[in-house]
Design an enzyme around this catalytic site. Sequence first.
Site, PDB file in Angstrom:
ATOM      1  N   LYS A 265       0.834  -1.232  -0.026  1.00 10.22           N
ATOM      2  CA  LYS A 265      -0.120   0.090   0.090  1.00 10.22           C
ATOM      3  C   LYS A 265       1.071   1.308   0.123  1.00 10.22           C
ATOM      4  O   LYS A 265       0.453   2.209  -0.828  1.00 10.22           O
ATOM      5  CB  LYS A 265      -0.886   0.183   1.181  1.00 10.22           C
ATOM      6  CG  LYS A 265      -1.795  -1.062   1.297  1.00 10.22           C
ATOM      7  CD  LYS A 265      -2.669  -1.012   2.707  1.00 10.22           C
ATOM      8  CE  LYS A 265      -2.256  -0.800   3.882  1.00 10.22           C
ATOM      9  NZ  LYS A 265      -1.736  -2.133   4.277  1.00 10.22           N
TER      10      LYS A 265
ATOM     11  N   ARG B 193     -10.270   0.882   8.826  1.00  9.26           N
ATOM     12  CA  ARG B 193      -9.594  -0.627   9.261  1.00  9.26           C
ATOM     13  C   ARG B 193     -10.694  -1.292   9.997  1.00  9.26           C
ATOM     14  O   ARG B 193     -10.222  -2.618  10.102  1.00  9.26           O
ATOM     15  CB  ARG B 193      -8.241  -0.480   9.828  1.00  9.26           C
ATOM     16  CG  ARG B 193      -7.096  -1.289   9.315  1.00  9.26           C
ATOM     17  CD  ARG B 193      -5.954  -0.745   9.880  1.00  9.26           C
ATOM     18  NE  ARG B 193      -4.637  -1.653   9.754  1.00  9.26           N
ATOM     19  CZ  ARG B 193      -3.451  -1.125   9.401  1.00  9.26           C
ATOM     20  NH1 ARG B 193      -3.138   0.110   8.816  1.00  9.26           N
ATOM     21  NH2 ARG B 193      -2.525  -2.060   9.115  1.00  9.26           N
TER      22      ARG B 193
ATOM     23  N   ARG C  22      11.236  -6.937   4.874  1.00 12.03           N
ATOM     24  CA  ARG C  22      11.124  -5.459   4.958  1.00 12.03           C
ATOM     25  C   ARG C  22      12.241  -4.970   5.913  1.00 12.03           C
ATOM     26  O   ARG C  22      12.309  -5.150   7.085  1.00 12.03           O
ATOM     27  CB  ARG C  22       9.742  -5.039   5.227  1.00 12.03           C
ATOM     28  CG  ARG C  22       9.713  -3.345   5.353  1.00 12.03           C
ATOM     29  CD  ARG C  22       8.228  -3.062   5.226  1.00 12.03           C
ATOM     30  NE  ARG C  22       7.429  -3.653   6.189  1.00 12.03           N
ATOM     31  CZ  ARG C  22       6.178  -3.416   5.930  1.00 12.03           C
ATOM     32  NH1 ARG C  22       5.285  -2.792   5.094  1.00 12.03           N
ATOM     33  NH2 ARG C  22       5.206  -4.029   6.927  1.00 12.03           N
TER      34      ARG C  22
ATOM     35  N   ARG D 116      -1.019  -9.608  13.242  1.00 11.51           N
ATOM     36  CA  ARG D 116      -1.446  -8.436  12.360  1.00 11.51           C
ATOM     37  C   ARG D 116      -2.300  -9.082  11.009  1.00 11.51           C
ATOM     38  O   ARG D 116      -3.350  -8.652  10.766  1.00 11.51           O
ATOM     39  CB  ARG D 116      -0.379  -7.905  11.707  1.00 11.51           C
ATOM     40  CG  ARG D 116       0.460  -6.791  12.999  1.00 11.51           C
ATOM     41  CD  ARG D 116       1.761  -6.520  12.315  1.00 11.51           C
ATOM     42  NE  ARG D 116       1.439  -5.372  11.139  1.00 11.51           N
ATOM     43  CZ  ARG D 116       2.703  -5.091  10.319  1.00 11.51           C
ATOM     44  NH1 ARG D 116       3.689  -5.805  10.423  1.00 11.51           N
ATOM     45  NH2 ARG D 116       2.341  -4.150   9.397  1.00 11.51           N
TER      46      ARG D 116
HETATM   47  P1  AMP Z   1       0.676   0.005   8.881  1.00 17.15           P
HETATM   48  O1  AMP Z   1       1.907   0.569   8.874  1.00 17.15           O
HETATM   49  O2  AMP Z   1      -0.425   0.492   7.973  1.00 17.15           O
HETATM   50  O3  AMP Z   1       0.662  -1.543   8.969  1.00 17.15           O
HETATM   51  O4  AMP Z   1       0.121   0.127  10.587  1.00 17.15           O
HETATM   52  C1  AMP Z   1       0.857  -0.213  11.511  1.00 17.15           C
HETATM   53  C2  AMP Z   1       0.236  -0.656  12.967  1.00 17.15           C
HETATM   54  O5  AMP Z   1      -0.677   0.819  13.094  1.00 17.15           O
HETATM   55  C3  AMP Z   1      -1.042  -1.413  12.721  1.00 17.15           C
HETATM   56  O6  AMP Z   1      -0.706  -2.920  12.831  1.00 17.15           O
HETATM   57  C4  AMP Z   1      -1.960  -1.081  13.815  1.00 17.15           C
HETATM   58  O7  AMP Z   1      -1.522  -1.448  15.144  1.00 17.15           O
HETATM   59  C5  AMP Z   1      -1.896   0.545  13.463  1.00 17.15           C
HETATM   60  N1  AMP Z   1      -2.850   1.070  12.663  1.00 17.15           N
HETATM   61  C6  AMP Z   1      -2.676   1.723  11.645  1.00 17.15           C
HETATM   62  N2  AMP Z   1      -3.827   2.210  11.023  1.00 17.15           N
HETATM   63  C7  AMP Z   1      -4.619   1.857  12.015  1.00 17.15           C
HETATM   64  C8  AMP Z   1      -6.156   2.049  11.859  1.00 17.15           C
HETATM   65  N3  AMP Z   1      -6.991   2.723  10.822  1.00 17.15           N
HETATM   66  N4  AMP Z   1      -6.957   1.802  13.215  1.00 17.15           N
HETATM   67  C9  AMP Z   1      -6.122   1.115  13.977  1.00 17.15           C
HETATM   68  N5  AMP Z   1      -4.996   0.899  14.223  1.00 17.15           N
HETATM   69  C10 AMP Z   1      -4.195   1.278  12.964  1.00 17.15           C
END
Ligand code: AMP
Length: 220
Positions: A17, A92, A131, A172
Amino acid sequence: MIAVLHLILIGAPGSGKGTQAKRLVSKFDIVHISTGDMLREAVHSGSDLGELISTYLRAGRLVPDNHVTALVEERVDRGDVPNGFVIDGYPRTINQIQAFADLMKARSRRLAAVVCIDVPDVSVISRMANRRIDPETGRIYNLNLKADWPSLDIMERLVQRDDDRPDVIKQRLDTYRAETEPVIEAYRGTGELIEVNGSGTPDEVFERVTHGLATVTESS
Ligand code: AMP
């Protein structure tokens, strides 16, 4: 081409993404909003809220909806998003869909499309495990791709995200299945969803993304 474009990018962790969002930003001159990046910044700020947020991130669990929505609102209201945005990592949860719809409506902004990047589990697990991030530039490398390897100097300083470790990766993905797949289903029902095969090189995926968006960006 349209003047204002608001997009959501959705997909499993490690589906690419962030990479696709950056390309959309340069192509359409829009702003990238990443809730993951904003939450990591909050953690690094060392505030009490950052401390709380870090417990969720380290566990691979979602941060409560109200905190994330507040961050998104604050970002959208910053005044530097005249052409629109691509938001990656939000909504999310089903509750966040409504919160997002409300915040868009209150600002007379219209969502153009939700792009879902679809990548098989085996690939996202491998991408997350391989990564690495350059702490000095923020650039992300995939150790699977030899062509992507940096010089030895940079290679030595690369770090892994705390939540890209195997036990957290599993959590995750479980969270994604339980909380975020229903979000995709909901957008499928509204006709706003554009599904894209996320396998292949970033260029190949971007080609599919822009092809999927062509009707939206030409007709809005
Ligand atoms: P990402 O970098 O998008 O994979 O996000 C890393 C972490 O941030 C996720 O595993 C969640 O713990 C938190 N996170 C990111 N976006 C959200 C969201 N929209 N709602 C809740 N937690 C989020």
